[in-house]
Scaffold this motif. Sequence first.
Motif, PDB file in Angstrom:
ATOM      1  N   ILE A   4       9.648  -6.979   1.542  1.00 21.09           N
ATOM      2  CA  ILE A   4       9.032  -6.583   0.284  1.00 21.09           C
ATOM      3  C   ILE A   4       9.897  -5.492  -0.343  1.00 21.09           C
ATOM      4  O   ILE A   4      10.205  -4.503   0.310  1.00 21.09           O
ATOM      5  CB  ILE A   4       7.592  -6.111   0.527  1.00 21.09           C
ATOM      6  CG1 ILE A   4       6.781  -7.320   0.983  1.00 21.09           C
ATOM      7  CG2 ILE A   4       6.994  -5.489  -0.732  1.00 21.09           C
ATOM      8  CD1 ILE A   4       5.369  -7.040   1.342  1.00 21.09           C
ATOM      9  N   VAL A  15       6.069   0.290  -4.350  1.00 23.31           N
ATOM     10  CA  VAL A  15       6.035  -0.992  -3.651  1.00 23.31           C
ATOM     11  C   VAL A  15       4.969  -1.844  -4.315  1.00 23.31           C
ATOM     12  O   VAL A  15       3.823  -1.419  -4.437  1.00 23.31           O
ATOM     13  CB  VAL A  15       5.644  -0.801  -2.170  1.00 23.31           C
ATOM     14  CG1 VAL A  15       5.604  -2.135  -1.461  1.00 23.31           C
ATOM     15  CG2 VAL A  15       6.601   0.142  -1.487  1.00 23.31           C
ATOM     16  N   ILE A  17       3.070  -5.221  -3.853  1.00 24.74           N
ATOM     17  CA  ILE A  17       2.863  -6.328  -2.915  1.00 24.74           C
ATOM     18  C   ILE A  17       2.363  -7.531  -3.705  1.00 24.74           C
ATOM     19  O   ILE A  17       1.284  -7.497  -4.291  1.00 24.74           O
ATOM     20  CB  ILE A  17       1.860  -5.932  -1.810  1.00 24.74           C
ATOM     21  CG1 ILE A  17       2.387  -4.717  -1.049  1.00 24.74           C
ATOM     22  CG2 ILE A  17       1.629  -7.103  -0.861  1.00 24.74           C
ATOM     23  CD1 ILE A  17       1.418  -4.132  -0.053  1.00 24.74           C
ATOM     24  N   GLN A  18       3.185  -8.572  -3.733  1.00 30.73           N
ATOM     25  CA  GLN A  18       2.848  -9.708  -4.592  1.00 30.73           C
ATOM     26  C   GLN A  18       2.577 -10.980  -3.821  1.00 30.73           C
ATOM     27  O   GLN A  18       2.240 -11.995  -4.397  1.00 30.73           O
ATOM     28  CB  GLN A  18       3.961  -9.946  -5.608  1.00 30.73           C
ATOM     29  CG  GLN A  18       3.774  -9.051  -6.822  1.00 30.73           C
ATOM     30  CD  GLN A  18       4.994  -9.023  -7.699  1.00 30.73           C
ATOM     31  OE1 GLN A  18       6.119  -9.150  -7.204  1.00 30.73           O
ATOM     32  NE2 GLN A  18       4.791  -8.857  -8.987  1.00 30.73           N
ATOM     33  N   MET A  21       0.689 -11.416   2.581  1.00 28.25           N
ATOM     34  CA  MET A  21       1.595 -11.049   3.675  1.00 28.25           C
ATOM     35  C   MET A  21       1.110 -11.569   5.021  1.00 28.25           C
ATOM     36  O   MET A  21      -0.052 -11.435   5.355  1.00 28.25           O
ATOM     37  CB  MET A  21       1.672  -9.522   3.797  1.00 28.25           C
ATOM     38  CG  MET A  21       2.360  -8.835   2.672  1.00 28.25           C
ATOM     39  SD  MET A  21       2.529  -7.076   3.076  1.00 28.25           S
ATOM     40  CE  MET A  21       0.832  -6.559   2.921  1.00 28.25           C
ATOM     41  N   ALA A  26       3.992  -7.278   7.022  1.00 27.67           N
ATOM     42  CA  ALA A  26       3.314  -6.000   6.815  1.00 27.67           C
ATOM     43  C   ALA A  26       3.919  -4.924   7.711  1.00 27.67           C
ATOM     44  O   ALA A  26       4.144  -3.790   7.279  1.00 27.67           O
ATOM     45  CB  ALA A  26       1.820  -6.157   7.091  1.00 27.67           C
ATOM     46  N   LEU A  29       7.274  -3.831   6.388  1.00 28.80           N
ATOM     47  CA  LEU A  29       7.146  -2.945   5.226  1.00 28.80           C
ATOM     48  C   LEU A  29       6.909  -1.503   5.677  1.00 28.80           C
ATOM     49  O   LEU A  29       7.491  -0.561   5.124  1.00 28.80           O
ATOM     50  CB  LEU A  29       5.998  -3.420   4.330  1.00 28.80           C
ATOM     51  CG  LEU A  29       5.671  -2.497   3.145  1.00 28.80           C
ATOM     52  CD1 LEU A  29       6.859  -2.370   2.205  1.00 28.80           C
ATOM     53  CD2 LEU A  29       4.445  -3.013   2.379  1.00 28.80           C
ATOM     54  N   ILE A  47       1.692   2.332  -3.702  1.00 27.12           N
ATOM     55  CA  ILE A  47       1.592   0.956  -3.215  1.00 27.12           C
ATOM     56  C   ILE A  47       0.653   0.205  -4.134  1.00 27.12           C
ATOM     57  O   ILE A  47      -0.550   0.472  -4.187  1.00 27.12           O
ATOM     58  CB  ILE A  47       1.078   0.917  -1.763  1.00 27.12           C
ATOM     59  CG1 ILE A  47       1.982   1.783  -0.879  1.00 27.12           C
ATOM     60  CG2 ILE A  47       1.048  -0.516  -1.239  1.00 27.12           C
ATOM     61  CD1 ILE A  47       1.530   1.848   0.563  1.00 27.12           C
ATOM     62  N   ILE A  49      -1.396  -2.810  -5.026  1.00 27.90           N
ATOM     63  CA  ILE A  49      -1.981  -3.989  -4.368  1.00 27.90           C
ATOM     64  C   ILE A  49      -2.805  -4.830  -5.354  1.00 27.90           C
ATOM     65  O   ILE A  49      -3.678  -5.589  -4.950  1.00 27.90           O
ATOM     66  CB  ILE A  49      -2.852  -3.587  -3.150  1.00 27.90           C
ATOM     67  CG1 ILE A  49      -4.021  -2.688  -3.561  1.00 27.90           C
ATOM     68  CG2 ILE A  49      -2.027  -2.896  -2.076  1.00 27.90           C
ATOM     69  CD1 ILE A  49      -5.091  -2.561  -2.466  1.00 27.90           C
ATOM     70  N   LEU A  52      -3.111  -8.430  -4.590  1.00 23.53           N
ATOM     71  CA  LEU A  52      -3.714  -8.837  -3.316  1.00 23.53           C
ATOM     72  C   LEU A  52      -5.164  -9.259  -3.491  1.00 23.53           C
ATOM     73  O   LEU A  52      -5.988  -8.503  -3.982  1.00 23.53           O
ATOM     74  CB  LEU A  52      -3.658  -7.696  -2.295  1.00 23.53           C
ATOM     75  CG  LEU A  52      -2.359  -7.472  -1.528  1.00 23.53           C
ATOM     76  CD1 LEU A  52      -2.609  -6.489  -0.387  1.00 23.53           C
ATOM     77  CD2 LEU A  52      -1.806  -8.769  -0.984  1.00 23.53           C
TER      78      LEU A  52
END
Lengths: 128, 132
Positions: A4, A15, A17-18, A21, A26, A29, A47, A49, A52
């Motif tokens: 990532i 970061v 997260i797309q 994971m 994870a 990362l 981060i 998310i 997510l």
Amino acid sequence: MNRIPILRLGQALLVTIQVDMHDELALALEEDLTQKIWATGARGVLIDISALEVVDSFIGRMLHAIASVSRVLDAETVVVGMRPAVAITLVELGLELPGIRTALDVERGMALLRRRDDAEAEGDVERR
Amino acid sequence: MSGGDLREIRSSDDVVRVRQEVRARAQALGFSLVDQTKIVTAASELARNALDYGGGGTVRLTELRNGGRSGLRLEFEDQGPGIADVEQALRDGFTTGRGLGLGLGGARRLSNEFELVSQPGRGTRVTITRWK
């Protein structure tokens, strides 16, 4: 294995997260971020998310570990963009992410980190 | 129980696939976004348990229609070491592994129905159901 990406944004690392994971990603990362905080001297970690759809106890543990390690390295972690359905589910799961700062989006997360830096700078002036 | 569709859980990629399939089915059944998220999260916990503690296993997905109600039932099964003390395993914070110990108790809270059958040496079966 895919990684990532970690972007530098001024004094902070971002970061996003797309992907959904898998566990090894994870864990990777967590390691990458720790290394990057140390290498760049970043003061904050954001981060994002917002993409997510699920945060389970494993991802929760990862966020918690990142926040703890960052703190030891003098960087603050802010988790941003949690979806409402994810927030409801997390609380019911019993995972309230203690010790992790959250913000609604990246902009507010950055503002939070800036305030922390400003407050510290002021503290330095007063101490002098 | 027969019927439903059986999926293998042998790697963490399989855990991701289970999440995606549970999501697609909950969506197709017309679950609200929050209910989708709850059952997908519960499925993720139980799939990972089957992998980490059971050495891999299976999940059977069954769509239920009971009069006007529709629901999704997931049966996770492994042939691992089993659970000696089920009460203890369901307690939050109890773990023998790398997690937070929220998996089983959390999955129970996120489901409408929950059943755990386990015998030491014979594996574990956890069945959860979420109704629309």
